[in-house]
Design a protein around this motif. Structure first.
Motif, PDB file in Angstrom:
ATOM      1  N   ASP A 118       0.793  -1.149  -0.023  1.00 37.70           N
ATOM      2  CA  ASP A 118       0.059   0.030   0.109  1.00 37.70           C
ATOM      3  C   ASP A 118       0.914   1.098   0.089  1.00 37.70           C
ATOM      4  N   ASN A 119       1.956   1.273   0.566  1.00 35.25           N
ATOM      5  CA  ASN A 119       2.981   2.318   0.453  1.00 35.25           C
ATOM      6  C   ASN A 119       3.630   2.435  -0.657  1.00 35.25           C
ATOM      7  N   LEU A 120       3.787   1.194  -1.545  1.00 32.47           N
ATOM      8  CA  LEU A 120       4.435   1.685  -2.800  1.00 32.47           C
ATOM      9  C   LEU A 120       3.525   2.492  -3.840  1.00 32.47           C
ATOM     10  N   ALA A 121       2.437   2.169  -3.518  1.00 33.23           N
ATOM     11  CA  ALA A 121       1.292   2.710  -4.469  1.00 33.23           C
ATOM     12  C   ALA A 121       1.383   4.266  -4.705  1.00 33.23           C
ATOM     13  N   GLY A 122       1.740   4.805  -3.392  1.00 30.52           N
ATOM     14  CA  GLY A 122       1.732   6.147  -3.235  1.00 30.52           C
ATOM     15  C   GLY A 122       3.378   6.840  -2.993  1.00 30.52           C
ATOM     16  N   PHE A 123       4.266   5.757  -3.176  1.00 27.11           N
ATOM     17  CA  PHE A 123       5.576   6.059  -2.923  1.00 27.11           C
ATOM     18  C   PHE A 123       6.184   7.363  -3.630  1.00 27.11           C
ATOM     19  N   HIS A 124       5.581   7.660  -4.845  1.00 29.03           N
ATOM     20  CA  HIS A 124       6.158   8.609  -5.672  1.00 29.03           C
ATOM     21  C   HIS A 124       5.607   9.881  -5.134  1.00 29.03           C
ATOM     22  N   ARG A 125       4.938  10.166  -4.005  1.00 32.88           N
ATOM     23  CA  ARG A 125       4.608  11.291  -3.354  1.00 32.88           C
ATOM     24  C   ARG A 125       5.593  11.500  -2.264  1.00 32.88           C
ATOM     25  N   TRP A 126       6.506  10.669  -1.721  1.00 30.58           N
ATOM     26  CA  TRP A 126       7.392  10.727  -0.698  1.00 30.58           C
ATOM     27  C   TRP A 126       8.515  11.891  -1.255  1.00 30.58           C
ATOM     28  N   GLN A 127       9.170  12.327  -0.252  1.00 32.66           N
ATOM     29  CA  GLN A 127      10.092  13.298  -0.426  1.00 32.66           C
ATOM     30  C   GLN A 127      11.323  12.424  -0.905  1.00 32.66           C
ATOM     31  N   ASP A 128      12.020  12.796  -2.038  1.00 31.15           N
ATOM     32  CA  ASP A 128      13.117  12.238  -2.639  1.00 31.15           C
ATOM     33  C   ASP A 128      13.160  10.694  -2.963  1.00 31.15           C
ATOM     34  N   TRP A 129      11.877  10.251  -3.297  1.00 30.08           N
ATOM     35  CA  TRP A 129      11.569   8.963  -3.452  1.00 30.08           C
ATOM     36  C   TRP A 129      12.550   7.978  -4.359  1.00 30.08           C
ATOM     37  N   ARG A 130      12.949   8.875  -5.315  1.00 28.82           N
ATOM     38  CA  ARG A 130      13.879   8.069  -6.232  1.00 28.82           C
ATOM     39  C   ARG A 130      15.316   8.030  -5.575  1.00 28.82           C
ATOM     40  N   GLY A 131      15.431   8.928  -4.799  1.00 32.30           N
ATOM     41  CA  GLY A 131      16.816   9.038  -3.929  1.00 32.30           C
ATOM     42  C   GLY A 131      16.746   7.822  -2.908  1.00 32.30           C
ATOM     43  N   ILE A 132      15.573   7.292  -2.332  1.00 30.46           N
ATOM     44  CA  ILE A 132      15.769   6.313  -1.527  1.00 30.46           C
ATOM     45  C   ILE A 132      15.764   4.923  -2.444  1.00 30.46           C
ATOM     46  N   PHE A 133      15.286   4.724  -3.484  1.00 33.87           N
ATOM     47  CA  PHE A 133      15.510   3.761  -4.546  1.00 33.87           C
ATOM     48  C   PHE A 133      16.964   3.625  -4.833  1.00 33.87           C
ATOM     49  N   ALA A 134      17.770   4.731  -4.944  1.00 35.65           N
ATOM     50  CA  ALA A 134      19.113   4.722  -5.317  1.00 35.65           C
ATOM     51  C   ALA A 134      20.022   4.539  -4.204  1.00 35.65           C
ATOM     52  N   ARG A 135      19.330   4.623  -2.720  1.00 42.59           N
ATOM     53  CA  ARG A 135      20.383   4.261  -1.585  1.00 42.59           C
ATOM     54  C   ARG A 135      20.396   3.120  -0.853  1.00 42.59           C
ATOM     55  N   VAL A 136      19.227   2.556  -0.831  1.00 46.87           N
ATOM     56  CA  VAL A 136      19.246   1.053  -0.422  1.00 46.87           C
ATOM     57  C   VAL A 136      18.107   0.059  -1.261  1.00 46.87           C
ATOM     58  N   PRO A 137      18.547  -1.137  -1.073  1.00 49.86           N
ATOM     59  CA  PRO A 137      17.706  -2.014  -1.555  1.00 49.86           C
ATOM     60  C   PRO A 137      16.093  -1.913  -1.056  1.00 49.86           C
ATOM     61  N   ILE A 138      15.038  -2.272  -1.690  1.00 51.12           N
ATOM     62  CA  ILE A 138      13.886  -2.095  -1.146  1.00 51.12           C
ATOM     63  C   ILE A 138      12.801  -3.416  -1.297  1.00 51.12           C
ATOM     64  N   ALA A 139      12.368  -3.757  -0.133  1.00 49.38           N
ATOM     65  CA  ALA A 139      11.505  -5.043  -0.358  1.00 49.38           C
ATOM     66  C   ALA A 139      10.081  -4.684   0.015  1.00 49.38           C
ATOM     67  N   VAL A 140       9.198  -4.838  -0.918  1.00 48.91           N
ATOM     68  CA  VAL A 140       7.796  -4.509  -0.660  1.00 48.91           C
ATOM     69  C   VAL A 140       6.947  -5.753  -0.501  1.00 48.91           C
ATOM     70  N   VAL A 141       6.362  -5.996   0.570  1.00 49.85           N
ATOM     71  CA  VAL A 141       5.642  -6.860   1.002  1.00 49.85           C
ATOM     72  C   VAL A 141       3.893  -6.643   0.541  1.00 49.85           C
ATOM     73  N   ASP A 142       3.483  -7.795  -0.085  1.00 49.13           N
ATOM     74  CA  ASP A 142       1.853  -7.544  -0.500  1.00 49.13           C
ATOM     75  C   ASP A 142       1.075  -7.317   0.829  1.00 49.13           C
ATOM     76  N   ARG A 143      -0.207  -6.614   0.349  1.00 48.13           N
ATOM     77  CA  ARG A 143      -0.912  -6.188   1.188  1.00 48.13           C
ATOM     78  C   ARG A 143      -2.549  -6.349   0.525  1.00 48.13           C
ATOM     79  N   PRO A 144      -3.549  -6.785   1.478  1.00 53.97           N
ATOM     80  CA  PRO A 144      -4.715  -6.733   0.783  1.00 53.97           C
ATOM     81  C   PRO A 144      -5.344  -5.669  -0.012  1.00 53.97           C
ATOM     82  N   GLY A 145      -5.625  -5.918  -1.295  1.00 48.08           N
ATOM     83  CA  GLY A 145      -6.189  -4.538  -2.132  1.00 48.08           C
ATOM     84  C   GLY A 145      -5.068  -3.790  -2.632  1.00 48.08           C
ATOM     85  N   ALA A 146      -3.875  -4.328  -2.403  1.00 50.14           N
ATOM     86  CA  ALA A 146      -2.889  -3.132  -2.845  1.00 50.14           C
ATOM     87  C   ALA A 146      -1.904  -3.714  -3.999  1.00 50.14           C
ATOM     88  N   THR A 147      -2.117  -4.891  -4.444  1.00 50.23           N
ATOM     89  CA  THR A 147      -1.358  -5.630  -5.294  1.00 50.23           C
ATOM     90  C   THR A 147      -1.101  -4.961  -6.624  1.00 50.23           C
TER      91      THR A 147
END
Length: 202
Positions: A118-147
């Motif tokens: 559910d957080n990945l769906a709106g991740f592009h609204r986070w401050q410097d979200w591209r910078g987060i992708f560039a700094r550390v690996p990311i694991a997204v865990v599925d949530r109901p209704g968010a796939t």
């Protein structure tokens, strides 16, 4: 000082999952995300980062930090889970800044950012979200209704070429960013928003 405000101890080379949120309140869905990440990524530790306050959320119903820390400790009873509000000590309100400071202060740790789909769906609204992708690996865990919203999101589409098959998820903590994976499995529909609404209606 409350020891929960400090950066937790970890040994060089440790694989550390960073699971951030306001946890207002924490619930079984949060614990399931933490359990899946801990097992599937082969983490040494998972740090629950209890935020002083999410800049994207209304704080009018935000419980005091100490109360939320106590509540997370009650639900995160596991020898490899650690509860911390280290952002209070670092003075960082945004995840991007927290990660910049942590990777600077603990360069010999292998951090992975852990979040629900559910957080990945709106991740592009986070401050410097591209910078987060560039700094550390990311694991997204599925949530109901968010796939579908998560996998169709601007963030997922922007980094589609950096997605690691979930069968290889244990490789993620040692990978150079940008790298991310989407972990499927059991899902729990518990919601902090719903829990607060039920509490108001009593």
């Amino acid at each position: 000082m409350d020891p929960r405000l400090a950066i937790p101890h970890a040994e060089p080379g440790n694989r550390i999952g960073l699971f951030g949120g306001s946890f207002n309140p924490p619930h079984s869905g949060h614990r399931l995300v933490a359990d899946i990440a801990l097992a599937r990524l082969g983490l040494d530790r998972l740090w629950w980062l209890v935020t002083p306050g999410n800049p994207l959320k209304d704080h009018s119903e935000l419980a005091p930090l100490a109360r939320r820390l106590d509540a997370v400790e009650a639900i995160a009873r596991h020898p490899r889970m650690v509860v911390t509000a280290l952002e209070t000590q670092l003075g960082t309100a945004y995840s991007a800044r927290t990660l910049a400071r942590l990777t600077q202060l603990r360069p010999r740790l292998n951090f992975v950012w852990v979040m629900g789909a559910d957080n990945l769906a709106g991740f592009h609204r986070w401050q410097d979200w591209r910078g987060i992708f560039a700094r550390v690996p990311i694991a997204v865990v599925d949530r109901p209704g968010a796939t579908l919203p998560a996998l169709a999101s601007p963030a997922a589409q922007s980094f589609a070429g950096n997605r690691l098959d979930e069968a290889d998820a244990r490789l993620l903590p040692g990978m150079a960013p940008p790298a991310w994976t989407f972990l499927t499995g059991p899902r729990d529909a518990s919601s902090s928003t719903r829990i607060r609404a039920l509490a108001r209606d009593r």
